[in-house]
Write a protein that holds these residues in place. Structure first.
Motif, mmCIF file in Angstrom:
data_model
loop_
_atom_site.group_PDB
_atom_site.id
_atom_site.type_symbol
_atom_site.label_atom_id
_atom_site.label_comp_id
_atom_site.label_asym_id
_atom_site.label_seq_id
_atom_site.Cartn_x
_atom_site.Cartn_y
_atom_site.Cartn_z
ATOM 1 N N THR A 1 0.853 -1.170 0.000
ATOM 2 C CA THR A 1 0.000 0.000 0.000
ATOM 3 C C THR A 1 0.895 1.227 0.000
ATOM 4 N N PRO A 2 0.815 2.045 -1.063
ATOM 5 C CA PRO A 2 1.673 3.227 -1.110
ATOM 6 C C PRO A 2 1.333 4.200 0.012
ATOM 7 N N ASN A 3 2.365 4.896 0.506
ATOM 8 C CA ASN A 3 2.124 5.895 1.541
ATOM 9 C C ASN A 3 1.565 7.168 0.912
ATOM 10 N N THR B 1 3.732 8.952 -1.759
ATOM 11 C CA THR B 1 3.753 8.252 -3.041
ATOM 12 C C THR B 1 2.450 8.454 -3.794
ATOM 13 N N LEU B 2 1.316 8.373 -3.099
ATOM 14 C CA LEU B 2 0.024 8.599 -3.737
ATOM 15 C C LEU B 2 -0.070 10.006 -4.306
#
Length: 76
Positions: free
Chosen positions: A42-44, A47-48
């Motif tokens: 799950t991107p942090n 990153t999102l």
């Protein structure tokens, strides 16, 4: 002690820079066994945010050598 517990104990003793080898071995074993063992990442938030920026035409495109890239990064 189970094989899984032994493996976890061994992994805990390895230095971080050697973990890529463990990951590659496990990935290969999973493929040979027909099992998808890749974890869900799950991107942090950062990153999102960067992904959204790129989707909207933002960001910075770099073209050049790796040396040039690092020289530019070190200027900032």
């Amino acid at each position: 002690m189970s094989y899984q517990e032994i493996a976890k104990s061994m992994i805990d003793r390895l230095p971080e820079d050697k973990m890529i080898f463990v990951v590659n071995i496990l990935a290969n074993l999973g493929e040979l066994s027909g099992i998808d063992i890749y974890p869900d990442f799950t991107p942090n938030a950062e990153t999102l945010e960067a992904i959204e920026e790129l989707k909207n035409g933002g960001g910075h495109k770099f073209s050049g050598s790796t040396d040039d890239l690092f020289a530019e990064l070190l200027e900032d």
